[in-house]
Scaffold this motif. Structure first.
Motif, PDB file in Angstrom:
ATOM      1  N   SER A 109      -0.334   6.398   2.331  1.00 38.98           N
ATOM      2  CA  SER A 109      -2.001   5.977   2.735  1.00 38.98           C
ATOM      3  C   SER A 109      -1.625   4.841   2.343  1.00 38.98           C
ATOM      4  O   SER A 109      -1.957   3.239   2.752  1.00 38.98           O
ATOM      5  N   GLY A 110      -0.444   4.175   1.940  1.00 39.79           N
ATOM      6  CA  GLY A 110       0.525   3.168   1.571  1.00 39.79           C
ATOM      7  C   GLY A 110      -0.349   2.611  -0.079  1.00 39.79           C
ATOM      8  O   GLY A 110      -1.741   2.734  -0.421  1.00 39.79           O
ATOM      9  N   PRO A 111       0.919   2.035  -0.554  1.00 41.03           N
ATOM     10  CA  PRO A 111       0.313   1.692  -1.610  1.00 41.03           C
ATOM     11  C   PRO A 111      -0.949   0.620  -1.907  1.00 41.03           C
ATOM     12  O   PRO A 111      -1.635   0.647  -2.922  1.00 41.03           O
ATOM     13  N   VAL A 112      -1.505  -0.264  -0.611  1.00 42.46           N
ATOM     14  CA  VAL A 112      -2.649  -1.679  -0.777  1.00 42.46           C
ATOM     15  C   VAL A 112      -3.548  -0.339  -1.307  1.00 42.46           C
ATOM     16  O   VAL A 112      -4.594  -0.311  -1.374  1.00 42.46           O
ATOM     17  N   PHE A 170      -0.993  16.034  -2.935  1.00 41.26           N
ATOM     18  CA  PHE A 170      -1.723  14.698  -2.457  1.00 41.26           C
ATOM     19  C   PHE A 170      -1.557  14.139  -4.131  1.00 41.26           C
ATOM     20  O   PHE A 170      -1.515  12.628  -3.801  1.00 41.26           O
ATOM     21  N   ASP A 171      -1.996  14.096  -4.747  1.00 36.87           N
ATOM     22  CA  ASP A 171      -1.868  13.603  -6.195  1.00 36.87           C
ATOM     23  C   ASP A 171      -0.746  13.743  -6.674  1.00 36.87           C
ATOM     24  O   ASP A 171      -0.068  11.996  -6.397  1.00 36.87           O
ATOM     25  N   GLU A 172       0.596  14.005  -6.705  1.00 38.98           N
ATOM     26  CA  GLU A 172       1.490  13.108  -6.484  1.00 38.98           C
ATOM     27  C   GLU A 172       2.735  11.997  -5.646  1.00 38.98           C
ATOM     28  O   GLU A 172       2.841  11.329  -5.536  1.00 38.98           O
ATOM     29  N   THR A 173       2.152  12.530  -4.196  1.00 38.62           N
ATOM     30  CA  THR A 173       2.369  11.664  -3.292  1.00 38.62           C
ATOM     31  C   THR A 173       1.449  10.106  -3.682  1.00 38.62           C
ATOM     32  O   THR A 173       2.285   8.899  -3.549  1.00 38.62           O
ATOM     33  N   VAL A 174       0.751  10.234  -3.905  1.00 39.57           N
ATOM     34  CA  VAL A 174      -1.091   9.091  -4.660  1.00 39.57           C
ATOM     35  C   VAL A 174       0.237   8.094  -5.658  1.00 39.57           C
ATOM     36  O   VAL A 174       0.535   7.300  -6.026  1.00 39.57           O
ATOM     37  N   ARG A 175       0.741   9.186  -6.214  1.00 35.63           N
ATOM     38  CA  ARG A 175       1.761   9.040  -8.152  1.00 35.63           C
ATOM     39  C   ARG A 175       2.297   7.526  -7.563  1.00 35.63           C
ATOM     40  O   ARG A 175       3.307   7.139  -7.733  1.00 35.63           O
ATOM     41  N   HIS A 176       3.552   8.418  -6.399  1.00 38.81           N
ATOM     42  CA  HIS A 176       4.484   8.031  -5.771  1.00 38.81           C
ATOM     43  C   HIS A 176       4.728   6.373  -5.879  1.00 38.81           C
ATOM     44  O   HIS A 176       5.061   5.997  -5.288  1.00 38.81           O
ATOM     45  N   THR A 177       3.713   6.640  -4.461  1.00 42.86           N
ATOM     46  CA  THR A 177       2.901   5.923  -3.645  1.00 42.86           C
ATOM     47  C   THR A 177       2.716   4.325  -4.410  1.00 42.86           C
ATOM     48  O   THR A 177       3.362   3.557  -3.682  1.00 42.86           O
ATOM     49  N   LEU A 178       2.018   4.535  -5.458  1.00 44.13           N
ATOM     50  CA  LEU A 178       1.649   3.279  -6.686  1.00 44.13           C
ATOM     51  C   LEU A 178       2.825   2.658  -7.541  1.00 44.13           C
ATOM     52  O   LEU A 178       2.577   2.142  -8.125  1.00 44.13           O
ATOM     53  N   GLU A 179       3.703   3.923  -7.618  1.00 42.57           N
ATOM     54  CA  GLU A 179       4.773   3.495  -8.404  1.00 42.57           C
ATOM     55  C   GLU A 179       6.114   3.040  -8.354  1.00 42.57           C
ATOM     56  O   GLU A 179       7.075   2.138  -8.012  1.00 42.57           O
ATOM     57  N   GLY A 180       5.570   2.386  -5.716  1.00 51.23           N
ATOM     58  CA  GLY A 180       6.515   1.318  -5.275  1.00 51.23           C
ATOM     59  C   GLY A 180       7.689   2.672  -4.210  1.00 51.23           C
ATOM     60  O   GLY A 180       8.259   1.796  -4.010  1.00 51.23           O
ATOM     61  N   HIS A 181       7.637   3.812  -4.478  1.00 58.96           N
ATOM     62  CA  HIS A 181       8.283   4.093  -3.605  1.00 58.96           C
ATOM     63  C   HIS A 181       7.999   4.251  -1.941  1.00 58.96           C
ATOM     64  O   HIS A 181       6.911   4.221  -1.944  1.00 58.96           O
ATOM     65  N   ASP A 182       9.053   4.854  -1.174  1.00 58.56           N
ATOM     66  CA  ASP A 182       8.752   4.481   0.344  1.00 58.56           C
ATOM     67  C   ASP A 182       8.078   5.393   0.566  1.00 58.56           C
ATOM     68  O   ASP A 182       8.872   6.616  -0.121  1.00 58.56           O
ATOM     69  N   ASN A 183       7.313   5.395   1.853  1.00 52.54           N
ATOM     70  CA  ASN A 183       7.431   7.412   2.076  1.00 52.54           C
ATOM     71  C   ASN A 183       8.128   8.224   2.727  1.00 52.54           C
ATOM     72  O   ASN A 183       8.121   8.677   2.190  1.00 52.54           O
TER      73      ASN A 183
END
Length: 212
Positions: A109-112, A170-183
């Motif tokens: 979903s992107g970090p924002v 899903f939770d892992e994807t969101v967590r890595h997104t919030l940590e700043g990793h790119d897609n």
């Protein structure tokens, strides 16, 4: 009403719904979900407050406008699995394809947007309901596809395990997104996690719900 009039009316409804959703998302991202009212969304979309609630009975669904697709996706995947393919194999195949596409439905979903969701207890709770709803939908489909008796617990047991894996990913994807990793980096990581997680279910579910 003519077919043309019916089509025009449907198009107008779709456009109104999209406009409301887009304006709501813009306001939520700018100010935070909990800081925006339904009245403010209506004003931004230039519609009546009642129009907003007619299309979106719950405020949370203005931000998470994917309930039906999210809930039905695993069940639909199982319903459409190939001959000789088990429910587990179909869901693993479908998930890895979604990872390759960076599909927002599985968490890209992107970090924002991800931060907006995680900062709101109401949205976190609603997302939890999404996961619960998709678990029930999958259990119902597995029961139907396997011809299970009404008191057979196995479809529910299988659904809990399969949706549990999808929820974890899903939770892992969101967590890595919030940590700043790119897609691209996130996709590599969760694809590896998916292989481990689905393989762990293989002994129990590898031969379950195979399409004949």
């Amino acid at each position: 009403m003519s077919r043309a009039q019916t089509g025009l009316r449907a198009t107008k409804k779709r456009q109104t719904r999209e406009n409301i959703s887009n304006e709501a998302t813009r306001l939520f991202l700018e100010r935070g979900f909990d800081n925006v009212t339904i009245a403010e969304v209506a004003a931004a979309a230039q519609v009546a407050k009642m129009t907003v609630t007619n299309y979106f009975p719950r405020k949370e669904d203005l931000a998470l406008d994917m309930h039906d697709e999210f809930v039905r996706q695993p069940a639909k995947t199982v319903e459409e699995r190939a001959p000789g393919e088990s429910a587990l194999a179909a869901l693993r195949r479908s998930y890895l394809a979604a990872v390759a596409e960076h599909d927002p439905v599985i968490g890209f979903s992107g970090p924002v947007f991800a931060r907006m969701i995680m900062d709101s207890p109401a949205l976190v709770a609603r997302l939890r309901e999404f996961h619960d709803d998709r678990e029930k939908a999958l259990a119902d489909t597995l029961a139907s596809e396997t011809g299970a008796e009404p008191d057979d617990i196995l479809p529910r047991v299988a659904a809990i395990q399969l949706i549990g894996v999808l929820r974890l990913l899903f939770d892992e994807t969101v967590r890595h997104t919030l940590e700043g990793h790119d897609n691209a980096d996130i996709a590599r990581t969760v694809a590896e996690h998916a292989c481990v997680a689905f393989s762990a279910l293989e002994p129990a579910l590898g031969d379950y719900a195979i399409r004949r």
